[in-house]
Design a protein around this motif. Structure first.
Motif, short mmCIF file in Angstrom:
data_model
loop_
_atom_site.label_atom_id
_atom_site.label_comp_id
_atom_site.label_asym_id
_atom_site.label_seq_id
_atom_site.Cartn_x
_atom_site.Cartn_y
_atom_site.Cartn_z
N ARG A 128 0.28 6.56 -6.90
CA ARG A 128 -0.73 7.46 -6.93
C ARG A 128 -0.26 8.84 -7.23
NH1 ARG A 128 -5.56 6.13 -5.48
NH2 ARG A 128 -4.76 4.64 -4.03
N GLU A 167 0.79 -1.30 0.18
CA GLU A 167 0.01 0.14 0.05
C GLU A 167 1.07 1.12 -0.08
OE1 GLU A 167 -3.31 0.56 -0.67
OE2 GLU A 167 -3.21 -1.76 -0.96
N GLU A 168 1.95 1.17 0.66
CA GLU A 168 2.99 2.51 0.66
C GLU A 168 3.33 2.78 -0.88
OE1 GLU A 168 7.36 3.83 2.34
OE2 GLU A 168 6.01 2.53 3.62
N ARG A 204 1.85 1.90 -3.55
CA ARG A 204 0.73 2.28 -4.40
C ARG A 204 0.47 3.61 -4.20
NH1 ARG A 204 -2.36 -1.38 -5.97
NH2 ARG A 204 -2.06 -2.68 -4.39
N GLU A 205 0.67 4.37 -2.98
CA GLU A 205 0.37 5.76 -2.40
C GLU A 205 1.42 6.63 -3.10
OE1 GLU A 205 -2.47 7.25 -1.36
OE2 GLU A 205 -2.92 5.09 -1.64
N ARG A 206 2.63 6.12 -3.05
CA ARG A 206 3.65 6.75 -3.89
C ARG A 206 3.48 6.76 -5.55
NH1 ARG A 206 8.74 3.69 -3.29
NH2 ARG A 206 9.48 5.28 -4.68
#
Length: 187
Positions: free
Chosen positions: A171, A164-165, A167-169
């Motif tokens: 995004r 998830e980390e 994925r946020e980067r």
């Protein structure tokens, strides 16, 4: 609507970079149409083939997709501390004939991203792309690059991003590039 095209520089089915490309499409912000492409079907560059038959259909199809896009993200693996041969080969084909370089690359926004099993996340491959993109006249976005190290711990066996980390980067990277492309379109 901003139209982005992401191209994976790996041919492997469960490639980390194809997985990163698919995840980028999934996290693209509203107002962004994000298409994906691979290098499958592009033959090795051979000037004799070009002289006899012209640009192969697979190359021409990818060229038209780039021309139709407002911006392009290269999702590049790193092989032997540099650009993967299959990806460089595709870019070489896309620059043929030389008269097409301007309409395919000239002033078009490009960005670099990549995932690798090593600890540096494709920094050397991305650095190796810089003179290539400069030579072709691309508008290489310098807002940020996305380097994803230790990819084997972030993707599952099918090449799906599970972290998830990251994925946020991703995004934030896609949004930043899309904003840059949209700002350029507005001028």
């Amino acid at each position: 609507m901003t139209k982005l095209l992401g191209i994976s520089g790996s041919l492997r089915k469960a490639s980390f970079n194809t997985g990163l490309l698919k995840a980028a499409k999934a996290v693209a912000p509203e107002g962004v149409e994000f298409e994906t492409a691979t290098l499958h079907g592009i033959p090795l560059y051979d000037g004799d083939v070009e002289a006899e038959s012209g640009v192969p259909a697979a190359v021409e199809a990818l060229k038209q997709r780039i021309i139709a896009a407002d911006g392009v993200i290269l999702f590049t693996p790193e092989y032997n501390n540099s650009v993967p041969g299959v990806f460089k080969n595709a870019i070489d084909w896309l620059s043929r004939p030389p008269a097409d370089i301007r309409k395919v690359f000239g002033g078009r926004p490009f960005a670099l991203a990549g995932a690798s099993p090593g600890g540096f996340g494709t920094i050397l491959s991305q650095n190796a792309w810089l003179p290539v993109m400069r030579t072709l006249g691309a508008d290489l976005w310098s807002g940020k690059r996305l380097m994803v190290p230790k990819a084997a711990t972030l993707f599952d066996g099918q090449g799906q991003l599970t972290d998830e980390e990251t994925r946020e980067r991703l995004r934030g990277f896609v949004k930043g590039f899309a904003d840059y492309v949209a700002a350029g379109k507005a001028h």
